[in-house]
Design an enzyme around this catalytic site. Structure first.
Site, PDB file in Angstrom:
ATOM      1  N   ASP A   1     -19.997   3.983 -47.803  1.00  0.00           N
ATOM      2  CA  ASP A   1     -21.196   3.443 -47.144  1.00  0.00           C
ATOM      3  C   ASP A   1     -20.844   2.175 -46.374  1.00  0.00           C
ATOM      4  O   ASP A   1     -20.557   1.142 -46.960  1.00  0.00           O
ATOM      5  CB  ASP A   1     -22.248   3.099 -48.207  1.00  0.00           C
ATOM      6  CG  ASP A   1     -23.523   2.552 -47.574  1.00  0.00           C
ATOM      7  OD1 ASP A   1     -24.393   3.354 -47.222  1.00  0.00           O
ATOM      8  OD2 ASP A   1     -23.638   1.316 -47.401  1.00  0.00           O
TER       9      ASP A   1
ATOM     10  N   TYR B   1     -21.602  -4.696 -40.989  1.00  0.00           N
ATOM     11  CA  TYR B   1     -20.503  -5.132 -41.855  1.00  0.00           C
ATOM     12  C   TYR B   1     -19.225  -5.430 -41.062  1.00  0.00           C
ATOM     13  O   TYR B   1     -18.283  -6.013 -41.593  1.00  0.00           O
ATOM     14  CB  TYR B   1     -20.197  -4.089 -42.947  1.00  0.00           C
ATOM     15  CG  TYR B   1     -21.387  -3.653 -43.781  1.00  0.00           C
ATOM     16  CD1 TYR B   1     -22.582  -4.364 -43.762  1.00  0.00           C
ATOM     17  CD2 TYR B   1     -21.322  -2.525 -44.593  1.00  0.00           C
ATOM     18  CE1 TYR B   1     -23.675  -3.946 -44.524  1.00  0.00           C
ATOM     19  CE2 TYR B   1     -22.408  -2.108 -45.352  1.00  0.00           C
ATOM     20  CZ  TYR B   1     -23.583  -2.825 -45.303  1.00  0.00           C
ATOM     21  OH  TYR B   1     -24.656  -2.403 -46.049  1.00  0.00           O
TER      22      TYR B   1
ATOM     23  N   LYS C   1     -24.945   2.625 -40.324  1.00  0.00           N
ATOM     24  CA  LYS C   1     -26.347   2.231 -40.083  1.00  0.00           C
ATOM     25  C   LYS C   1     -26.488   1.490 -38.766  1.00  0.00           C
ATOM     26  O   LYS C   1     -25.558   0.790 -38.349  1.00  0.00           O
ATOM     27  CB  LYS C   1     -26.839   1.301 -41.206  1.00  0.00           C
ATOM     28  CG  LYS C   1     -26.400   1.722 -42.604  1.00  0.00           C
ATOM     29  CD  LYS C   1     -26.942   0.843 -43.703  1.00  0.00           C
ATOM     30  CE  LYS C   1     -26.322   1.199 -45.042  1.00  0.00           C
ATOM     31  NZ  LYS C   1     -25.034   0.524 -45.332  1.00  0.00           N
TER      32      LYS C   1
ATOM     33  N   HIS D   1     -31.222   0.533 -40.585  1.00  0.00           N
ATOM     34  CA  HIS D   1     -30.841  -0.442 -41.611  1.00  0.00           C
ATOM     35  C   HIS D   1     -32.047  -1.194 -42.192  1.00  0.00           C
ATOM     36  O   HIS D   1     -32.132  -1.378 -43.405  1.00  0.00           O
ATOM     37  CB  HIS D   1     -29.819  -1.420 -41.012  1.00  0.00           C
ATOM     38  CG  HIS D   1     -28.880  -2.004 -42.010  1.00  0.00           C
ATOM     39  ND1 HIS D   1     -27.575  -2.320 -41.717  1.00  0.00           N
ATOM     40  CD2 HIS D   1     -29.043  -2.350 -43.309  1.00  0.00           C
ATOM     41  CE1 HIS D   1     -26.984  -2.832 -42.790  1.00  0.00           C
ATOM     42  NE2 HIS D   1     -27.862  -2.858 -43.767  1.00  0.00           N
TER      43      HIS D   1
HETATM   44  N1  LIG Z   1     -28.958  -1.179 -46.764  1.00  0.00           N
HETATM   45  C1  LIG Z   1     -28.848  -2.453 -47.028  1.00  0.00           C
HETATM   46  O1  LIG Z   1     -29.638  -3.280 -46.561  1.00  0.00           O
HETATM   47  C2  LIG Z   1     -27.758  -2.924 -47.931  1.00  0.00           C
HETATM   48  C3  LIG Z   1     -27.741  -4.237 -48.392  1.00  0.00           C
HETATM   49  C4  LIG Z   1     -26.706  -4.634 -49.244  1.00  0.00           C
HETATM   50  C5  LIG Z   1     -25.744  -3.716 -49.619  1.00  0.00           C
HETATM   51  N2  LIG Z   1     -25.768  -2.425 -49.129  1.00  0.00           N
HETATM   52  C6  LIG Z   1     -24.741  -1.431 -49.515  1.00  0.00           C
HETATM   53  O2  LIG Z   1     -24.700  -1.325 -50.928  1.00  0.00           O
HETATM   54  C7  LIG Z   1     -23.362  -1.595 -51.386  1.00  0.00           C
HETATM   55  C8  LIG Z   1     -23.391  -2.219 -52.760  1.00  0.00           C
HETATM   56  O3  LIG Z   1     -24.126  -3.424 -52.778  1.00  0.00           O
HETATM   57  P1  LIG Z   1     -23.469  -4.884 -52.797  1.00  0.00           P
HETATM   58  O4  LIG Z   1     -22.094  -4.811 -52.268  1.00  0.00           O
HETATM   59  O5  LIG Z   1     -24.385  -5.800 -52.104  1.00  0.00           O
HETATM   60  O6  LIG Z   1     -23.470  -5.294 -54.326  1.00  0.00           O
HETATM   61  P2  LIG Z   1     -22.989  -4.638 -55.727  1.00  0.00           P
HETATM   62  O7  LIG Z   1     -22.258  -3.374 -55.481  1.00  0.00           O
HETATM   63  O8  LIG Z   1     -24.164  -4.659 -56.612  1.00  0.00           O
HETATM   64  O9  LIG Z   1     -22.006  -5.751 -56.269  1.00  0.00           O
HETATM   65  C9  LIG Z   1     -20.789  -6.048 -55.662  1.00  0.00           C
HETATM   66  C10 LIG Z   1     -20.205  -7.276 -56.367  1.00  0.00           C
HETATM   67  O10 LIG Z   1     -19.877  -6.958 -57.728  1.00  0.00           O
HETATM   68  C11 LIG Z   1     -18.483  -7.169 -57.943  1.00  0.00           C
HETATM   69  N3  LIG Z   1     -18.038  -6.046 -58.806  1.00  0.00           N
HETATM   70  C12 LIG Z   1     -17.940  -4.742 -58.480  1.00  0.00           C
HETATM   71  N4  LIG Z   1     -17.540  -4.004 -59.534  1.00  0.00           N
HETATM   72  C13 LIG Z   1     -17.391  -4.853 -60.560  1.00  0.00           C
HETATM   73  C14 LIG Z   1     -16.973  -4.705 -61.905  1.00  0.00           C
HETATM   74  N5  LIG Z   1     -16.661  -3.505 -62.394  1.00  0.00           N
HETATM   75  N6  LIG Z   1     -16.919  -5.808 -62.688  1.00  0.00           N
HETATM   76  C15 LIG Z   1     -17.232  -7.031 -62.203  1.00  0.00           C
HETATM   77  N7  LIG Z   1     -17.636  -7.240 -60.927  1.00  0.00           N
HETATM   78  C16 LIG Z   1     -17.713  -6.168 -60.105  1.00  0.00           C
HETATM   79  C17 LIG Z   1     -17.828  -7.178 -56.589  1.00  0.00           C
HETATM   80  O11 LIG Z   1     -16.708  -8.031 -56.542  1.00  0.00           O
HETATM   81  P3  LIG Z   1     -15.229  -7.542 -56.063  1.00  0.00           P
HETATM   82  O12 LIG Z   1     -15.341  -6.893 -54.728  1.00  0.00           O
HETATM   83  O13 LIG Z   1     -14.466  -8.835 -56.022  1.00  0.00           O
HETATM   84  O14 LIG Z   1     -14.739  -6.615 -57.133  1.00  0.00           O
HETATM   85  C18 LIG Z   1     -18.943  -7.771 -55.728  1.00  0.00           C
HETATM   86  O15 LIG Z   1     -18.930  -9.183 -55.823  1.00  0.00           O
HETATM   87  C19 LIG Z   1     -22.831  -2.525 -50.276  1.00  0.00           C
HETATM   88  O16 LIG Z   1     -21.444  -2.721 -50.348  1.00  0.00           O
HETATM   89  C20 LIG Z   1     -23.332  -1.831 -49.058  1.00  0.00           C
HETATM   90  O17 LIG Z   1     -22.546  -0.704 -48.761  1.00  0.00           O
HETATM   91  C21 LIG Z   1     -26.765  -2.032 -48.314  1.00  0.00           C
END
Ligand SMILES: NC(=O)c1ccc[n+]([C@@H]2O[C@H](COP(=O)([O-])OP(=O)(O)OC[C@H]3O[C@@H](n4cnc5c(N)ncnc54)[C@H](OP(=O)(O)O)[C@@H]3O)[C@@H](O)[C@H]2O)c1
Length: 275
Positions: A48, A53, A78, A111
């Site tokens: 994704d 990004y 997106k 988005h």
């Molecule tokens: N549509 C939208 O508006 C929108 C908004 C935000 C995000 N997204 C999508 O959703 C995806 C996921 O959301 P997100 O990236 O915001 O947050 P998330 O997946 O909830 O959290 C990511 C964070 O958690 C850490 N992490 C991951 N696995 C871990 C583990 N097993 N243990 C400890 N820490 C861990 C990562 O650090 P490290 O990388 O250092 O491991 C990073 O800091 C995004 O990457 C993006 O593709 C979409």
């Protein structure tokens, strides 16, 4: 739903993996490339990304270098808000495709629901879908009223709604509505962007299964029929996060996690955003 490659079937028949890699805030270039390659090597089939990004080139390169045939992968990107505001959705799509080095994407999302614009953007997505350049089209950060407004004029119903969703923000009403409408719900920030990883209730459940808190949350998503896309740039966590198909949360575990809901958003509010 017994492996990393298990899929949900969207309402147009396209199969989408329940689990994928998110790449928000993954720097363009080698980090994007290596994260994507590590994920595909670990068995992930869904990635994704988004124009916002600014890592579509690295993602595309990672896809290419993975050696896995394109048709086995599920790639989402997106259209960003400024491109909606400037009526540049078609150009934005072409740019994303070019950066990714792909001939089609599996899922293209609006988005954010940019006021006065998202219906117009949807028409462009419908056109691209009908031309076969996108296998499924959807939205992100849409509330029920946005979906109702969109569907009042749409020819094609969105196949996916990707929203902030985690144990502190379970989106129960929206999830129920999407289920009824056959719109697949997908969780962004499933790990609360790292903020949930010291929760004592989750820790207790995790310990009882000899799993990590991240694994418990991601398993909760899957058991709730929520597509989930945790982000990590570290290979060890990429592997850890996906290792959730060898245990089951009991009903009582699920209830304890459900009880954590506080309707607490960490990210932007779809009814009031200025980006
Ligand atoms: N549509 C939208 O508006 C929108 C908004 C935000 C995000 N997204 C999508 O959703 C995806 C996921 O959301 P997100 O990236 O915001 O947050 P998330 O997946 O909830 O959290 C990511 C964070 O958690 C850490 N992490 C991951 N696995 C871990 C583990 N097993 N243990 C400890 N820490 C861990 C990562 O650090 P490290 O990388 O250092 O491991 C990073 O800091 C995004 O990457 C993006 O593709 C979409």
């Amino acid at each position: 739903m017994n492996s990393l490659q298990s899929t949900t079937t969207l309402h147009n028949g396209v199969k989408m993996p329940w689990f994928g890699l998110g790449v928000y805030k993954v720097p363009e270039g080698s980090e994007a490339l290596e994260s994507v390659k590590a994920a595909i090597k670990a068995g992930y089939r869904s990635i994704d990304t988004a124009a916002l990004y600014q890592n579509e080139e690295g993602v595309g390169q990672g896809i290419k270098e993975s050696g896995v045939p394109r048709e086995e992968l599920f790639i989402t990107t997106k259209v960003w808000n400024s491109d909606q505001r400037e009526d540049r959705v078609l150009e934005a799509f072409e740019t994303s495709l070019q950066k990714l080095g792909l001939e089609y994407v599996d899922l293209y999302l609006i988005h954010w629901p940019v006021k006065e614009k998202y219906k117009q953007s949807w028409k462009v997505l419908e056109k691209l879908y009908k031309e076969g350049r996108i296998r499924a089209i959807g939205v992100s950060n849409f509330q029920i009223h946005h979906l109702e407004d969109l569907m009042a004029d749409a020819e094609i119903k969105p196949m996916v709604n990707q929203v902030e969703l985690h144990p502190l923000f379970a989106q129960l009403e929206l999830h129920e509505y999407c289920k009824k409408q056959e719109i697949q719900i997908e969780a962004w920030a499933p790990l609360g962007q790292g903020r949930l990883l010291d929760n004592p209730v989750l820790q207790e459940i995790a310990s009882s299964h000899h799993k990590s808190i991240a694994q418990v949350i991601l398993r909760w998503d899957i058991q709730n029929e929520i597509v989930t896309i945790p982000k990590s740039v570290r290979e060890s966590r990429i592997i850890e996060n996906a290792n959730i198909f060898d245990f089951t949360l009991s009903e009582s575990d699920m209830e304890k996690i459900n009880a954590l809901n506080e309707n607490k958003r960490f990210g932007g509010d779809p009814d009031n955003f200025n980006f």
